[in-house]
Design a protein around this motif. Sequence first.
Motif, PDB file in Angstrom:
ATOM      1  N   ARG A 153      64.936  62.861  17.204  1.00  0.00           N
ATOM      2  CA  ARG A 153      65.576  62.103  18.368  1.00  0.00           C
ATOM      3  C   ARG A 153      64.541  61.096  18.652  1.00  0.00           C
ATOM      4  O   ARG A 153      65.143  60.041  19.435  1.00  0.00           O
ATOM      5  N   GLY A 154      63.441  61.203  17.577  1.00  0.00           N
ATOM      6  CA  GLY A 154      62.102  59.808  18.102  1.00  0.00           C
ATOM      7  C   GLY A 154      61.923  60.128  19.603  1.00  0.00           C
ATOM      8  O   GLY A 154      61.885  58.806  20.637  1.00  0.00           O
ATOM      9  N   THR A 155      61.995  60.940  20.614  1.00  0.00           N
ATOM     10  CA  THR A 155      61.889  60.744  21.705  1.00  0.00           C
ATOM     11  C   THR A 155      60.339  61.591  22.343  1.00  0.00           C
ATOM     12  O   THR A 155      59.871  61.894  23.280  1.00  0.00           O
ATOM     13  N   GLY A 156      59.700  62.276  21.488  1.00  0.00           N
ATOM     14  CA  GLY A 156      58.576  62.755  21.048  1.00  0.00           C
ATOM     15  C   GLY A 156      57.491  62.901  20.119  1.00  0.00           C
ATOM     16  O   GLY A 156      58.760  63.525  19.287  1.00  0.00           O
ATOM     17  N   ARG A 157      56.886  63.703  20.407  1.00  0.00           N
ATOM     18  CA  ARG A 157      56.392  64.501  19.512  1.00  0.00           C
ATOM     19  C   ARG A 157      54.715  65.437  19.430  1.00  0.00           C
ATOM     20  O   ARG A 157      54.685  65.356  20.478  1.00  0.00           O
ATOM     21  N   ALA A 158      54.491  66.020  18.111  1.00  0.00           N
ATOM     22  CA  ALA A 158      53.281  67.146  18.637  1.00  0.00           C
ATOM     23  C   ALA A 158      52.128  66.178  19.241  1.00  0.00           C
ATOM     24  O   ALA A 158      51.608  65.046  18.772  1.00  0.00           O
ATOM     25  N   ALA A 159      50.793  66.730  20.296  1.00  0.00           N
ATOM     26  CA  ALA A 159      50.571  65.705  20.277  1.00  0.00           C
ATOM     27  C   ALA A 159      49.248  66.845  20.997  1.00  0.00           C
ATOM     28  O   ALA A 159      48.936  67.941  21.462  1.00  0.00           O
ATOM     29  N   LYS A 160      47.774  66.215  20.921  1.00  0.00           N
ATOM     30  CA  LYS A 160      46.789  66.596  21.777  1.00  0.00           C
ATOM     31  C   LYS A 160      46.156  66.327  22.633  1.00  0.00           C
ATOM     32  O   LYS A 160      46.536  65.201  22.564  1.00  0.00           O
ATOM     33  N   ASN A 161      44.864  67.081  23.727  1.00  0.00           N
ATOM     34  CA  ASN A 161      44.559  66.014  24.630  1.00  0.00           C
ATOM     35  C   ASN A 161      43.318  66.962  25.172  1.00  0.00           C
ATOM     36  O   ASN A 161      43.135  67.535  24.251  1.00  0.00           O
ATOM     37  N   ALA A 168      59.838  78.584  20.562  1.00  0.00           N
ATOM     38  CA  ALA A 168      60.776  77.612  21.532  1.00  0.00           C
ATOM     39  C   ALA A 168      59.436  76.092  21.268  1.00  0.00           C
ATOM     40  O   ALA A 168      60.039  75.117  21.198  1.00  0.00           O
ATOM     41  N   ILE A 169      58.321  75.972  21.518  1.00  0.00           N
ATOM     42  CA  ILE A 169      57.309  75.275  21.128  1.00  0.00           C
ATOM     43  C   ILE A 169      57.567  74.061  20.309  1.00  0.00           C
ATOM     44  O   ILE A 169      57.989  72.557  19.572  1.00  0.00           O
ATOM     45  N   ALA A 170      57.825  75.377  18.824  1.00  0.00           N
ATOM     46  CA  ALA A 170      57.972  74.305  18.027  1.00  0.00           C
ATOM     47  C   ALA A 170      59.088  73.912  17.675  1.00  0.00           C
ATOM     48  O   ALA A 170      59.030  72.715  16.969  1.00  0.00           O
ATOM     49  N   LYS A 171      60.247  74.462  18.165  1.00  0.00           N
ATOM     50  CA  LYS A 171      61.972  74.461  17.243  1.00  0.00           C
ATOM     51  C   LYS A 171      61.921  72.578  18.164  1.00  0.00           C
ATOM     52  O   LYS A 171      62.562  71.399  18.152  1.00  0.00           O
ATOM     53  N   VAL A 191      55.072  61.544  28.968  1.00  0.00           N
ATOM     54  CA  VAL A 191      54.109  62.457  30.009  1.00  0.00           C
ATOM     55  C   VAL A 191      53.824  63.585  28.625  1.00  0.00           C
ATOM     56  O   VAL A 191      53.992  63.835  27.649  1.00  0.00           O
ATOM     57  N   PHE A 192      52.487  64.551  28.910  1.00  0.00           N
ATOM     58  CA  PHE A 192      51.885  65.165  27.796  1.00  0.00           C
ATOM     59  C   PHE A 192      51.792  66.354  28.632  1.00  0.00           C
ATOM     60  O   PHE A 192      52.007  66.696  29.841  1.00  0.00           O
ATOM     61  N   THR A 193      52.793  67.490  27.330  1.00  0.00           N
ATOM     62  CA  THR A 193      52.624  68.980  28.186  1.00  0.00           C
ATOM     63  C   THR A 193      52.368  69.858  27.103  1.00  0.00           C
ATOM     64  O   THR A 193      52.651  69.775  25.900  1.00  0.00           O
ATOM     65  N   ALA A 233      52.392  68.534  23.464  1.00  0.00           N
ATOM     66  CA  ALA A 233      53.559  67.193  22.883  1.00  0.00           C
ATOM     67  C   ALA A 233      53.517  66.461  23.758  1.00  0.00           C
ATOM     68  O   ALA A 233      53.424  66.803  25.045  1.00  0.00           O
ATOM     69  N   ASP A 234      53.720  64.805  23.087  1.00  0.00           N
ATOM     70  CA  ASP A 234      53.713  63.686  24.285  1.00  0.00           C
ATOM     71  C   ASP A 234      55.271  64.296  24.415  1.00  0.00           C
ATOM     72  O   ASP A 234      55.796  63.757  23.038  1.00  0.00           O
ATOM     73  N   VAL A 235      56.043  64.081  25.062  1.00  0.00           N
ATOM     74  CA  VAL A 235      57.433  64.052  25.639  1.00  0.00           C
ATOM     75  C   VAL A 235      58.122  62.295  26.276  1.00  0.00           C
ATOM     76  O   VAL A 235      56.779  61.939  27.751  1.00  0.00           O
TER      77      VAL A 235
END
Length: 827
Positions: free
Chosen positions: A418-426, A407-410, A247-249, A232-234
């Motif tokens: 909340r508009g403060t993150g989204r699923a992401a690939k890197n 928990a990752i999905a949740k 950040v990417f995590t 995710a990008d957070v």
Amino acid sequence: EETYDFRRLEAKWRPVWDELDPFDTSKFEDDRPRKYVLDMFPYPSGDLHMGHAEQYALGDAVARYWRHRGFQVLHPIGWDSFGLPAENAAIKRGGEPREWTYENIAQQRDSMRRYAASFDWNRVLHTSDPEYYKWNQWLFLKMYEKGLAYRKESSVNWDPVDQTVLANEQVLADGTSERSGAVVVKKKLTQWFLRITDYADRLLEDLDQLEGKWPHKVLTMQRNWIGRSYGADVEFAIEGRDEPVSVFTTRPDTLYGATFMVVAPDSDLAEELAAGASEETQQRFREYLTHTQQMGAIDRQNADRPKTGVFLERYGINPLDGSRLPIWTSDYVLADYGHGAIMAVPAHDQRDLDFARTFDLPIKIVVEPTEVEEGVEYDPAVTGVALAGDGQLINSEELNGLTKDDAIAKAIEILAERGTGRAAKNYRLRDWLISRQRYWGTPIPIVYDEADNEIPVPEEQLPVRLPDGEGLDLKPKGSSPLGAATEWKTVTLPDGSPATRDTDTMDTFVDSSWYFLRFLSPNNDAEPFDQEELKKWAPVDQYIGGVEHAILHLLYARFITKVLYDLGYVSFTEPFSALLNQGMVVLNGAKMSKSKGNFVKLGDELNEHGVDAVRTTMLFASPPEEDVDWADVSVSGSGKFLARAWRLAHDVTSEPGVDFTTGALELRRVTARILDEVPKLGETFKYNVIIARLMELTNATRKAIDGGVGAADPAVREAAETVAIMLDMFAPYVAEDMWQQLGHEPSVALVEWPTADPALLVEDSVTAIVQINGKVRDSFDVAPDIDEEEFKKLALETAGAQRNIEGKQVVKIIAKAPKFVNVVVKG
Ligand code: ANZ
């Protein structure tokens, strides 16, 4: 012509082949199926060496094999003739890269002809010819039109010795340059890139198609190089800054365990954040940045180094729980991965844990490990080992009780709401930097007007020719030598205003990223490749070359193929359907090198033993994927074998066309078995086994000639012809001469293998077992098609049966012809 003499054979057949040109694909075209067999083309640095000898012996065996199997084979050769070695040689000796390059090409070409590689000599290309590099420029312009070529200022890998930019792929694991060995540093420059990252998913996913056809190791290296990870990008709000920081995590589930943030020292963000800190911190930051920039890329990614860093006196806000996270800078965070900034979760990430323990930062466990043994301490703060595995969420509010994956999905769901993150690939993969500040390469077909706007050179003005190097200072100085070619670089635009050419040249990996297509029509000056030829031959059926190209060249060729597919120029998406990596030639287990003084000269070997013996030795020594240790082989042994084979043809006294079916059965069976086996062995490149079989057949034939069968027997001719046709894969001179001795016209290379008569493959006897009351007492040989009654009778007559039946009563005979008989007796 009584004795085998490789020198005589080489001198005799070379002019004949030159005249006949048997591998001119267009001349011999017909309806048979086709194979495109390609050897990685050589760089023209000096004459051919032992490594080439291994590669071309192998590639040629593959090409010749398919010809004998009845295929039309395209087997072209050319030269990868732009690049630094030529330029460095010119600097060292004076003169021009061009002269050095084309002299070496001429020498290598002569050596390859002597080596009797079965190339189609009518399709030769050199990437340094304007007729070739014109199409590099064409490709660049097509990609530019599609937004796949773009210019960007960026921090690049700089080789301080060669004074040029390097692609990531050219920086070795220890952070040094693949080319010069110098420690690579970072430098900011405006450069051209090709957008390979747009193709990352396809480059990754299409590898599945190649499973089983490419070496597994190469597929793995490509996968790792592309390095896709999901997470995710957070967004973290930053105190005193309007914009949040992303950040990417890969572990958004651990958000509640984040206790600080880290930014890469060489990122713009670090510089900006540091600027708001105290004078002392700013000073420490600048020193730290300098230290970071002097470090090699790989050194930097070594997770075991002691952690260092500087607190930037700034804070971020955790988007889930609002906690304040101090922001540090440290070299273990890379500027060009993800967003160049991370949330640090020391309880669950080892690098973060090491950092937290060094600087005494809080460690908060949020995932309780699944497998904890009673009484075994697992607190990372105590053990120093991060809990990276699966488990159940704790201390994490709404995530509590969930498994890691849930928990990752949740967490992603909550962040998205909340508009403060989204699923992401890197991806680890970066765009391909192609600008080089060197002379000997393809000019980039772009000019810049006075406002530095990019103007592509119109296609009809291609090629942009590389100007004469005479008078240019080629010494590396950080900017392209072409900058001094004033007349060349100054152009006038249609409106009369002045413009300047791009003075960099293209990475030579551009040249090799599509050369396999140019072989289809190397002399076509209207198109890069002919569509008709493309349909006939492409993609490459079998590619052969060194594993050193496992990442760079193969990835780029795959990328450009996909680009050409998208542009509608080709109808396939993978360039090389199968790949074979040959081993190296070593000496006493060590890589050969001039400096180590363990360098075997190919020329010396060829002069002493002949081409055929060297080629045969290369393939007899081991399966092709394995190294050949030249200390362990016997080239003269191969020579003796070839002399024995040649002698067979010399001795045969029957006429060509004689009816083989009247020949001696035993020898015919040996021949048939090899005819049956070799095609299968060839498909899996077991040339060493094939050569061993040919040795067996040669010996069996000699025995037949000298024994009772005699040289006039048709089976002897059949065997000798089989040896000749099959030897052509390894020893073309001997094979051709045998073929002629046997009364045929050249070239044996174009003769299809006969198929084995199935009747000859049937075993003429099998061994049957005799049991008495279930105990094995004897065995005997019978014809496989023996009938049941006869079989029982013979079994009872064996000595073992007689002995054990004597004085007893036979109750029952259980027989399964021709395999076993069990006699049940009593008394
Ligand atoms: C928090 C976290 C918690 C992470 C955890 C890992 C484990 P891969 O798999 O290689 O993609 N990271 C992100 N950007 C980075 C950068 N520019 N330099 C160095 N490290 C960076 O690795 C992704 C993980 O590497 C990310 O997930 C981030 O640390 C770190 F228990 O975020 B993680």
